[in-house]
Design a protein around this motif. Structure first.
Motif, PDB file in Angstrom:
ATOM      1  N   GLN A 319       0.831  -1.203   0.000  1.00 27.82           N
ATOM      2  CA  GLN A 319       0.000   0.000   0.000  1.00 27.82           C
ATOM      3  C   GLN A 319       0.867   1.256   0.000  1.00 27.82           C
ATOM      4  OE1 GLN A 319      -2.384  -0.574   3.515  1.00 27.82           O
ATOM      5  NE2 GLN A 319      -3.834  -1.953   2.498  1.00 27.82           N
ATOM      6  N   TYR A 320       1.948   1.220   0.744  1.00 29.19           N
ATOM      7  CA  TYR A 320       2.819   2.390   0.798  1.00 29.19           C
ATOM      8  C   TYR A 320       3.507   2.638  -0.542  1.00 29.19           C
ATOM      9  CZ  TYR A 320       6.106   5.813   2.618  1.00 29.19           C
ATOM     10  OH  TYR A 320       6.818   6.971   2.834  1.00 29.19           O
ATOM     11  N   LEU A 321       3.915   1.573  -1.224  1.00 27.48           N
ATOM     12  CA  LEU A 321       4.577   1.723  -2.515  1.00 27.48           C
ATOM     13  C   LEU A 321       3.633   2.315  -3.558  1.00 27.48           C
ATOM     14  CD1 LEU A 321       6.623  -1.606  -2.697  1.00 27.48           C
ATOM     15  CD2 LEU A 321       7.537   0.707  -2.455  1.00 27.48           C
ATOM     16  N   GLU A 322       2.358   2.037  -3.424  1.00 30.85           N
ATOM     17  CA  GLU A 322       1.389   2.618  -4.350  1.00 30.85           C
ATOM     18  C   GLU A 322       1.263   4.122  -4.157  1.00 30.85           C
ATOM     19  OE1 GLU A 322      -2.299   0.632  -3.884  1.00 30.85           O
ATOM     20  OE2 GLU A 322      -1.570  -1.309  -4.616  1.00 30.85           O
ATOM     21  N   SER A 323       1.437   4.584  -2.911  1.00 30.19           N
ATOM     22  CA  SER A 323       1.295   6.016  -2.623  1.00 30.19           C
ATOM     23  C   SER A 323       2.281   6.417  -1.538  1.00 30.19           C
ATOM     24  CB  SER A 323      -0.149   6.323  -2.186  1.00 30.19           C
ATOM     25  OG  SER A 323      -0.300   7.704  -1.889  1.00 30.19           O
ATOM     26  N   PRO A 324       3.582   6.513  -1.885  1.00 36.61           N
ATOM     27  CA  PRO A 324       4.572   6.880  -0.873  1.00 36.61           C
ATOM     28  C   PRO A 324       4.400   8.330  -0.428  1.00 36.61           C
ATOM     29  CG  PRO A 324       5.587   6.746  -3.055  1.00 36.61           C
ATOM     30  CD  PRO A 324       4.190   6.240  -3.201  1.00 36.61           C
ATOM     31  N   ARG A 325       4.435   8.553   0.862  1.00 32.89           N
ATOM     32  CA  ARG A 325       4.255   9.907   1.393  1.00 32.89           C
ATOM     33  C   ARG A 325       4.849   9.966   2.794  1.00 32.89           C
ATOM     34  NH1 ARG A 325      -0.098   6.828   1.946  1.00 32.89           N
ATOM     35  NH2 ARG A 325      -1.380   6.924   3.835  1.00 32.89           N
ATOM     36  N   THR A 326       5.064  11.192   3.253  1.00 31.22           N
ATOM     37  CA  THR A 326       5.568  11.402   4.602  1.00 31.22           C
ATOM     38  C   THR A 326       4.433  11.255   5.610  1.00 31.22           C
ATOM     39  OG1 THR A 326       7.282  12.912   3.798  1.00 31.22           O
ATOM     40  CG2 THR A 326       6.720  13.024   6.131  1.00 31.22           C
ATOM     41  N   LEU A 327       4.673  10.474   6.663  1.00 35.73           N
ATOM     42  CA  LEU A 327       3.671  10.251   7.698  1.00 35.73           C
ATOM     43  C   LEU A 327       4.233  10.714   9.036  1.00 35.73           C
ATOM     44  CD1 LEU A 327       2.495   6.631   6.726  1.00 35.73           C
ATOM     45  CD2 LEU A 327       1.366   8.792   6.188  1.00 35.73           C
ATOM     46  N   PHE A 328       3.561  11.676   9.663  1.00 32.49           N
ATOM     47  CA  PHE A 328       3.973  12.181  10.972  1.00 32.49           C
ATOM     48  C   PHE A 328       2.971  11.733  12.030  1.00 32.49           C
ATOM     49  CE2 PHE A 328       5.825  15.657   8.276  1.00 32.49           C
ATOM     50  CZ  PHE A 328       7.145  15.343   8.527  1.00 32.49           C
ATOM     51  N   PHE A 329       3.484  11.205  13.121  1.00 28.84           N
ATOM     52  CA  PHE A 329       2.657  10.871  14.275  1.00 28.84           C
ATOM     53  C   PHE A 329       3.316  11.525  15.486  1.00 28.84           C
ATOM     54  CE2 PHE A 329       2.403   7.397  11.203  1.00 28.84           C
ATOM     55  CZ  PHE A 329       1.040   7.382  10.942  1.00 28.84           C
ATOM     56  N   GLY A 330       2.926  12.797  15.731  1.00 28.01           N
ATOM     57  CA  GLY A 330       3.555  13.575  16.793  1.00 28.01           C
ATOM     58  C   GLY A 330       3.478  12.892  18.137  1.00 28.01           C
ATOM     59  N   VAL A 331       2.307  12.385  18.474  1.00 31.33           N
ATOM     60  CA  VAL A 331       2.129  11.661  19.739  1.00 31.33           C
ATOM     61  C   VAL A 331       1.355  10.380  19.439  1.00 31.33           C
ATOM     62  CG1 VAL A 331       1.159  11.702  22.045  1.00 31.33           C
ATOM     63  CG2 VAL A 331       2.099  13.804  21.064  1.00 31.33           C
ATOM     64  N   LEU A 332       1.957   9.235  19.726  1.00 31.06           N
ATOM     65  CA  LEU A 332       1.263   7.957  19.535  1.00 31.06           C
ATOM     66  C   LEU A 332       0.296   7.741  20.689  1.00 31.06           C
ATOM     67  CD1 LEU A 332       3.907   5.396  18.235  1.00 31.06           C
ATOM     68  CD2 LEU A 332       2.401   6.885  16.955  1.00 31.06           C
ATOM     69  N   ASP A 333      -0.966   7.512  20.345  1.00 31.70           N
ATOM     70  CA  ASP A 333      -1.971   7.216  21.369  1.00 31.70           C
ATOM     71  C   ASP A 333      -2.913   6.153  20.807  1.00 31.70           C
ATOM     72  OD1 ASP A 333      -3.609   8.581  19.550  1.00 31.70           O
ATOM     73  OD2 ASP A 333      -3.423  10.473  20.652  1.00 31.70           O
ATOM     74  N   GLU A 334      -3.870   5.738  21.612  1.00 30.58           N
ATOM     75  CA  GLU A 334      -4.778   4.658  21.216  1.00 30.58           C
ATOM     76  C   GLU A 334      -5.622   5.047  20.011  1.00 30.58           C
ATOM     77  OE1 GLU A 334      -6.998   3.524  24.605  1.00 30.58           O
ATOM     78  OE2 GLU A 334      -5.275   2.598  25.643  1.00 30.58           O
ATOM     79  N   GLU A 335      -5.942   6.317  19.902  1.00 28.09           N
ATOM     80  CA  GLU A 335      -6.748   6.774  18.768  1.00 28.09           C
ATOM     81  C   GLU A 335      -5.991   6.576  17.455  1.00 28.09           C
ATOM     82  OE1 GLU A 335      -8.811  10.875  17.067  1.00 28.09           O
ATOM     83  OE2 GLU A 335      -8.155  10.763  19.166  1.00 28.09           O
ATOM     84  N   LYS A 336      -4.699   6.926  17.452  1.00 31.80           N
ATOM     85  CA  LYS A 336      -3.898   6.749  16.235  1.00 31.80           C
ATOM     86  C   LYS A 336      -3.671   5.272  15.944  1.00 31.80           C
ATOM     87  CE  LYS A 336      -1.448  11.126  15.824  1.00 31.80           C
ATOM     88  NZ  LYS A 336      -2.034  11.857  16.950  1.00 31.80           N
ATOM     89  N   VAL A 337      -3.480   4.473  17.000  1.00 29.88           N
ATOM     90  CA  VAL A 337      -3.304   3.029  16.809  1.00 29.88           C
ATOM     91  C   VAL A 337      -4.546   2.417  16.181  1.00 29.88           C
ATOM     92  CG1 VAL A 337      -3.015   0.825  18.005  1.00 29.88           C
ATOM     93  CG2 VAL A 337      -1.590   2.788  18.636  1.00 29.88           C
ATOM     94  N   ALA A 338      -5.724   2.879  16.602  1.00 32.71           N
ATOM     95  CA  ALA A 338      -6.967   2.374  16.019  1.00 32.71           C
ATOM     96  C   ALA A 338      -7.071   2.743  14.544  1.00 32.71           C
ATOM     97  CB  ALA A 338      -8.158   2.936  16.795  1.00 32.71           C
ATOM     98  N   GLN A 339      -6.569   3.918  14.192  1.00 27.58           N
ATOM     99  CA  GLN A 339      -6.625   4.382  12.803  1.00 27.58           C
ATOM    100  C   GLN A 339      -5.535   3.734  11.948  1.00 27.58           C
ATOM    101  OE1 GLN A 339      -6.333   8.625  12.460  1.00 27.58           O
ATOM    102  NE2 GLN A 339      -6.672   8.634  10.237  1.00 27.58           N
ATOM    103  N   PHE A 340      -4.355   3.492  12.563  1.00 34.66           N
ATOM    104  CA  PHE A 340      -3.225   2.891  11.837  1.00 34.66           C
ATOM    105  C   PHE A 340      -2.741   1.685  12.651  1.00 34.66           C
ATOM    106  CE2 PHE A 340      -3.221   7.430  10.929  1.00 34.66           C
ATOM    107  CZ  PHE A 340      -3.207   7.447   9.529  1.00 34.66           C
TER     108      PHE A 340
END
Length: 777
Positions: A319-340
C-alpha cells in the motif's frame, strides 16, 4: 570581550623556532587600509592606527601579559578584523602569538566555550587542539615557502576539535582556522638555494620532515606578529562528510554501516533522544523483499519480525509503494493506533513520536527513513530541516543496498545455475562488445558471434551412485506395498459398514497389485499403478466421504499414508532421495571448494552435470587464457589433481554410509583423452559442446562408458571403492601410472593395479582400462 591567557598547546613547535609577539604587521595593515579606503572606515582605521603608534610597547616586541593588559587596544583589533554585525557572544574568535600557543585575548563566546570544557575533558581539548608533529611542520614551512621561495604548500589536514556537548551527550565538531596575515618572518642568516626538484620528495610525502629541515633549517627564521584564531562550528559538514565517507568506504557489513550513518544523523539533528531507522526497498521479480542484514536498523521491520506479522507487513508495504508519502505521528496514542494498526507494536514498545520519510534516489523511491523517540515529542519540522542536507546521501546508501542485493542474487545465479564462469567471461564480454559495435553499423539483423575455444584439453570424471536404479525400484515396491496394504485395510473396514460390491472389487484389485509389486516391476507397471490410485481409488473414496461423512475417521490412516511429505506410503522413496541428495550435495560442495585451487594454477573451464551422481567436464588450454602462457605442466598438474580428488571423493562418500537413511555406495570413473579438441558455446542449450566429427566421437564415448563391462565377463568396470580410468592406447596411461604410484605412496590408493580390456560399445572398440582401489583409512 576578555583578556586572559589560555594555554592551548604544550609544544606547538620544536624549541629551535623563535616566535615573538608584535603588532608591527597590524599597524602596517592599518596604514595600507587607510590609504586605500574611501568610505567612513578610513577615519576609523586612522583612529586605530594613531592609538597604536602612540603606545611604544605596541610598536615593538611585547609580552603576552602586557598585551593582555590593554583591552582597549585589543578591542580595536577585534573591531578592525571582524564584520560590524558580528556578535562577540556567538563568535568564537581569539588572538594568539605568532606561532599559536597561548590565547591572550578572546570573545566572550570563546571564553565561555573554553570554560564549558570540564576538567575531565581538558586532556581531550589539549590532544585535539595540539596538532600532530607533521602538521606543525607543514604549518610553519608553508609560511616560509610562500614568503621566501614563492611555493604554495597547502596544509593537507584540517585542525578539527571534537567537543562533547554536555546538554545532548553528542559530539560537536569545530574547525580551527589560524589567520597568519599578521605574522612576519625574519631571516637571520643566508637563505639556502632551493628548487622544485629538491622539494619534490617532501611534496610527495610530507612525513619526510628530516628532508625539509635539512634543506631549510628552522633556526634561520624568527616569527614576529600574532595569529587570529577562529573556531567555526563544523558539526553539520563533518556529519555529512562522515556519512559520505562511511558509504564510500564501507565493508560488506551493512548493519555496521547503517549504525555509523544513524550516529551521524543524530549528531546532525543535535538531539540524542531522537532515533533513526533505515529500510531499503529491495525487490525480487518486482516484489519487495526484506533481509535482516539490511533491515536490522528499521524499527518497523523489527516490530513485524517480533509479531511474525509477515503478511500484514507485506500488505502495508504494498500500500505504501502505491502512494509513498511522509507520515507524521507527533504523539502515539490509542486513537492513532486504532486508525493505523501497524503502530500498535510501536505503541506497546513505548514509542512516543514516530515518522516515516520516503527517500528517493534519482527520482526513484529507494526506501524509507524512520524518525522516532521514546523520551519526547519530536519537533519534526526542526529535525527535518537539520537533517535535510543528508537526504541525497541517504538515498545513495539505500540504493547501494538494493544494488548490492541484486549483485548477490546475480552472483549466486552465475555460480549455481549457469555455465558462464570467470575463466571464460572475457570471451563473452568481447563478443557482446563486438555485437554492440556491429549492431550500430548494420542494425538488428547482425548475429552475435559463436563463442569458441580451440585446441583445449578435456578431462572428464563421474561419481555415480551404485545400483541407483535398483534402489529406486526397491523403494517403489516397498512404498507401493505399504500403500496398498493401508488401502486394503481401509476398504475391508468400510465393507463392514457399507455392503457395496464395488468395495469387494477394489479389495480384489489391491490383492492383484500386491502380488504384482512383490516381483520386479516395470516402468509401465508403475504408470498403471498410479492410474489405479488416481482414477479408481481416489474418486471412489472422495464420493464415500461426501455421501457418508462418518467414514472420514475410517479413512484417516490410509490418507495419512498417501502424504508424500511424511506418509508411510512414500517413506522409502523419501529416504532414498535424502540419501542421494546428501551424497550429491557433498560431492558438489567439494568440487566447488577446490575450483579456486584449480583456477590459481591456471584458468580453466569447469562444468558439472547432475545425474544420479555428479559428472564434470574440465577444459584447459591457451585459448581459454590467452594472456597466460600455457604449458603442458599445467595439464599434468590438473590430471594429478583429478586422480587425487577422485580418491578423496570416494573417501567422502564412503564416510556418508553411516549418515544416510539408506547406505549408498559410489563409483569413480575417469576418461583419459590426451588429444586436444575444440568446444563452442551452444546458445540454445546455454552450455559448451564439442566441435567437429572427431571431437564428437569423444563426447559419444564419454556418455557410454559408464555401463561398460570387462571383456569376457558380465562384471561392470565401475565398482564401489575403486577408481576406473578408461583409455585407448598404453602410451596415454604412462603419465597416469606415475600418478598412481605417487598416490599409493601417499596413502590414497591401494597397491594392486588391474589392467583390463573392455567390451565393445556401439560404434566404439579397442577400449582399455585400469582399475585401482581407494584406501579409506
Amino acid at each position: 570581550m576578555q583578556t586572559k591567557l589560555l594555554h592551548i598547546q604544550e609544544k606547538p613547535l620544536p624549541d629551535i623556532v623563535e616566535a615573538v609577539l608584535t603588532f608591527k604587521s597590524f599597524t602596517e595593515y592599518l596604514r595600507q587600509k587607510t590609504s586605500e579606503e574611501k568610505t567612513i572606515k578610513k577615519q576609523f582605521n586612522q583612529y586605530v592606527l594613531d592609538l597604536f603608534e602612540k603606545e611604544p610597547a605596541f610598536t615593538g616586541i611585547i609580552g603576552e601579559d602586557e598585551a593582555a593588559g590593554r583591552q582597549d587596544l585589543l578591542e580595536l583589533v577585534y573591531a578592525s578584523l571582524t564584520p560590524g554585525i558580528s556578535d562577540e557572544k556567538e563568535l568564537l574568535w581569539a588572538l594568539s602569538n605568532a606561532v599559536p600557543k597561548n590565547i591572550f585575548y578572546c570573545t566572550d563566546a570563546f571564553a565561555a566555550f573554553s570554560k564549558s570544557i570540564s576538567l575531565n575533558d581538558q586532556a581531550t581539548f589539549q590532544k585535539n587542539v595540539n596538532v600532530t608533529k607533521t602538521h606543525k611542520y607543514e604549518y610553519v614551512y608553508s609560511m616560509i615557502m610562500r614568503k621566501f621561495y614563492g611555493f604554495n604548500i597547502d596544509v593537507k589536514s584540517e585542525m578539527i576539535y571534537t567537543y562533547s556537548d554536555p546538554s545532548t551527550s553528542l559530539n560537536r565538531y569545530f574547525r580551527i582556522d589560524a589567520d597568519t596575515r599578521f605574522v612576519d618572518i625574519k631571516l637571520k642568516g643566508k637563505l639556502p638555494e632551493l628548487n622544485l626538484s629538491d622539494l619534490e620528495p617532501y611534496l610527495q610525502e610530507t612525513d619526510d620532515i628530516e628532508l625539509i629541515t635539512r634543506l631549510v633549517p628552522l633556526d634561520l627564521f624568527r616569527f614576529e606578529g600574532f595569529s587570529v584564531i577562529t573556531f567555526t562550528d563544523f558539526t553539520a559538514k563533518y556529519s555529512i562528510d562522515s556519512i559520505r565517507n562511511a558509504i564510500l568506504g564501507h565493508s560488506a557489513n551493512s548493519k555496521e554501516l547503517h549504525t555509523k550513518v544513524i550516529d551521524s544523523l543524530k549528531t546532525l539533528a543535535g538531539d540524542n533522544q531522537i532515533e533513526f531507522g533505515l529500510l531499503p526497498f529491495l525487490k525480487l521479480n518486482g516484489r519487495p523483499v526484506f533481509e535482516s542484514n539490511n533491515c536490522s536498523q528499521s524499527l518497523l521491520m523489527q516490530s513485524a519480525w517480533q509479531e511474525e506479522a509477515g503478511k500484514t507487513f507485506d500488505l502495508l508495504i504494498d500500500q505504501y509503494l502505491e502512494s509513498p508519502r511522509t507520515l507524521f505521528f507527533g504523539v502515539l496514542d490509542e486513537e492513532k493506533v486504532a486508525q493505523f494498526p501497524f503502530l500498535k507494536k510501536l505503541f506497546d514498545d513505548h514509542v512516543m513520536s514516530y515518522a516515516i520519510i520516503p527517500i528517493y534516489y534519482n527520482m526513484h523511491l529507494a526506501g524509507i527513513m524512520e524518525i522516532y523517540s521514546r523520551q519526547r515529542v519530536i519537533p519534526f519540522e526542526e529535525t527535518l530541516s537539520a537533517i535535510e542536507p543528508a537526504f541525497t546521501l541517504i538515498g545513495q546508501l539505500l540504493q547501494n543496498c538494493s544494488d548490492e542485493f541484486n549483485s548477490r542474487i546475480e552472483s549466486v545465479i552465475k555460480r549455481k545455475f549457469t555455465s558462464l564462469q570467470p575463466s571464460v567471461q572475457w570471451k563473452f564480454n568481447e563478443a557482446a562488445w563486438n555485437y554492440l559495435k556491429l549492431k550500430r553499423m548494420v542494425g538488428e539483423k547482425h548475429e552475435i558471434e559463436t563463442i569458441t575455444f580451440n585446441h583445449v584439453y578435456p578431462l572428464y570424471g563421474a561419481v555415480d551412485i551404485r545400483e541407483s536404479t535398483v534402489e529406486r525400484n526397491r523403494a517403489f515396491r516397498e512404498d507401493s506395498t505399504s500403500l496398498l496394504q493401508a488401502l486394503q485395510k481401509a476398504l475391508i473396514t468400510l465393507k463392514k459398514q457399507h455392503h457395496l460390491t464395488l468395495i469387494d472389487e477394489l479389495v480384489y484389485q489391491c490383492g492383484k497389485w500386491l502380488n504384482r509389486v512383490s516381483d520386479n516391476i516395470t516402468t509401465n507397471d508403475e504408470i498403471l499403478l498410479s492410474q489405479f490410485f488416481e482414477r479408481d481409488v481416489e474418486p471412489f473414496l472422495a464420493h464415500f466421504k461426501t455421501a457418508y461423512p462418518g467414514t472420514s475417521d475410517l479413512l484417516r490412516e490410509y490418507e495419512a499414508a498417501t502424504d508424500e511429505s511424511w506418509g508411510t506410503g512414500f517413506a522409502r522413496r523419501r529416504d532414498l532421495e535424502a540419501s542421494i541428495r546428501l551424497i550429491n550435495v557433498s560431492v558438489n560442495n567439494y568440487l566447488d571448494q577446490v575450483q579456486a585451487e584449480l583456477q590459481e594454477s591456471y584458468p580453466c573451464y569447469f562444468e558439472k552435470f547432475r545425474t544420479d551422481g555428479v559428472e564434470y567436464d574440465i577444459y584447459i588450454g591457451q585459448s581459454i587464457a590467452p594472456h597466460h602462457p600455457f604449458n603442458l605442466l599445467y595439464l599434468k598438474n590438473l590430471r594429478l589433481w583429478q586422480l587425487r580428488s577422485m580418491a578423496e571423493l570416494a573417501r567422502l562418500t564412503n564416510s556418508l554410509l553411516t549418515q544416510t537413511p539408506i547406505p549408498l555406495q559410489t563409483t569413480q570413473l575417469i576418461f583419459v583423452h590426451t588429444t586436444p579438441i575444440d568446444i563452442s558455446f551452444r546458445n540454445d542449450e546455454r552450455r559448451f559442446d564439442v566441435e567437429g566429427a572427431y571431437n564428437i566421437r569423444y563426447e559419444i564415448i564419454k556418455k557410454r562408458i559408464d555401463k561398460v563391462s570387462i571383456k569376457g565377463s558380465s562384471e561392470r568396470l565401475t565398482q564401489p571403492g575403486k577408481i576406473a580410468l578408461v583409455y585407448f592406447n598404453d602410451r596415454e596411461m604412462e603419465e597416469y601410472l606415475q600418478f598412481i604410484s605417487y598416490l599409493q605412496e601417499q596413502g590414497y590408493l591401494g597397491k594392486p593395479i588391474e589392467f583390463l580390456e573392455l567390451d565393445e560399445l556401439q560404434g566404439v572398440s579397442g577400449l582399455k582400462a585400469i582399475r585401482v582401489s581407494v584406501l579409506f583409512n
